[in-house]
Design an enzyme around this catalytic site. Structure first.
Site, short mmCIF file in Angstrom:
data_model
loop_
_atom_site.label_atom_id
_atom_site.label_comp_id
_atom_site.label_asym_id
_atom_site.label_seq_id
_atom_site.Cartn_x
_atom_site.Cartn_y
_atom_site.Cartn_z
N HIS A 141 0.85 -1.21 0.00
CA HIS A 141 0.00 0.00 0.00
C HIS A 141 0.88 1.25 0.00
CE1 HIS A 141 -3.21 -2.62 2.14
NE2 HIS A 141 -3.64 -2.40 0.91
N LYS A 156 -18.28 -5.80 8.08
CA LYS A 156 -17.10 -6.65 7.89
C LYS A 156 -16.27 -6.63 9.16
CE LYS A 156 -13.31 -6.99 4.54
NZ LYS A 156 -12.67 -6.31 3.41
N ARG A 185 -2.16 -6.04 -8.33
CA ARG A 185 -1.07 -6.97 -8.01
C ARG A 185 -0.90 -8.05 -9.07
NH1 ARG A 185 -3.53 -8.09 -2.20
NH2 ARG A 185 -5.28 -8.07 -3.62
N SER A 192 -3.37 -7.64 2.99
CA SER A 192 -3.59 -7.45 4.43
C SER A 192 -4.07 -8.75 5.06
CB SER A 192 -4.65 -6.37 4.66
OG SER A 192 -4.21 -5.15 4.14
O1 PNS Z 1 -9.18 -2.80 0.49
P1 PNS Z 1 -10.50 -3.25 -0.08
O2 PNS Z 1 -11.40 -3.72 1.03
O3 PNS Z 1 -10.33 -4.25 -1.17
O4 PNS Z 1 -11.18 -1.94 -0.75
C1 PNS Z 1 -12.40 -2.03 -1.41
C2 PNS Z 1 -13.02 -0.64 -1.62
C3 PNS Z 1 -13.07 0.12 -0.33
C4 PNS Z 1 -12.17 0.13 -2.61
C5 PNS Z 1 -14.44 -0.85 -2.21
O5 PNS Z 1 -15.09 -1.82 -1.46
C6 PNS Z 1 -15.28 0.40 -2.21
O6 PNS Z 1 -15.05 1.31 -2.99
N1 PNS Z 1 -16.27 0.46 -1.30
C7 PNS Z 1 -17.13 1.61 -1.12
C8 PNS Z 1 -18.57 1.31 -1.55
C9 PNS Z 1 -18.74 1.50 -3.04
O7 PNS Z 1 -18.51 2.55 -3.58
N2 PNS Z 1 -19.12 0.39 -3.72
C10 PNS Z 1 -19.31 0.37 -5.14
C11 PNS Z 1 -18.00 0.09 -5.86
S1 PNS Z 1 -18.19 0.10 -7.61
#
Ligand code: PNS
Length: 161
Positions: free
Chosen positions: A17, A41, A90, A127
């Protein structure tokens, strides 16, 4: 000002990150690392703990700020005048879901997504894997910032006994 958002759970943040933040900070005037508040979560670190660690580990990056958000990422981007999302990619396994989200975010609000190819040193790093390895006593030195390593050890010894 060109502002970009690096969103994620960061539970906890890894050196992968950090590499993405530093490289995003070269491309944008300001980068906001936005921690998702997701009450459904389960996480190892609270959002407050994650934010505190992130603030510390980006303290040498003057144009990187830390924040949290809930709800849709594109709403956060609109409210903070950030037309670009930056994500690390990745491996091919990341691609399908990342592409879907990028396309949805563009469809919803014309927010663009820029992918940074992860440093190969960290291409296997996540993570969740860090948490799993650390939980069972594996050594994650060099995979997370030293501060995170300390907090992980403290958290895990407190959790497991
Ligand atoms: O580190 P992560 O958990 O893989 O990150 C995922 C994240 C936070 C980027 C994604 O879940 C997100 O954008 N969540 C916010 C809700 C949202 O906008 N959902 C629609 C995505 S198209």
């Amino acid at each position: 000002m060109r502002r970009a958002v690096c969103p994620g759970s960061f539970d906890p943040c890894t050196n992968g990150h950090l590499d993405v933040f530093a490289r995003a900070a070269e491309m944008a005037d300001e980068v906001i690392v936005a921690v998702l508040i997701n009450k459904t979560k389960s996480s190892l670190f609270t959002v407050a703990e994650r934010i505190e660690m992130l603030k510390e580990v980006v303290s040498s990056m003057p144009n990187v700020k830390i924040d949290s958000f809930h709800g849709l990422l594109v709403d956060y981007c609109r409210d903070h005048d950030a037309p670009v999302i930056v994500k690390g990619l990745r491996a091919v396994s990341d691609f399908d879901y990342e592409l879907q989200m990028a396309q949805m975010n563009y469809r919803l609000a014309r927010v663009e997504t820029v992918f940074i190819s992860t440093n190969p040193l960290y291409s296997y790093l996540s993570s969740s894997l860090v948490k799993e390895v650390a939980t069972y006593g594996g050594d994650v030195t060099g995979l997370v910032p030293d501060l995170v390593l300390e907090r992980l050890r403290a958290k895990i010894s407190g959790t497991i006994g």
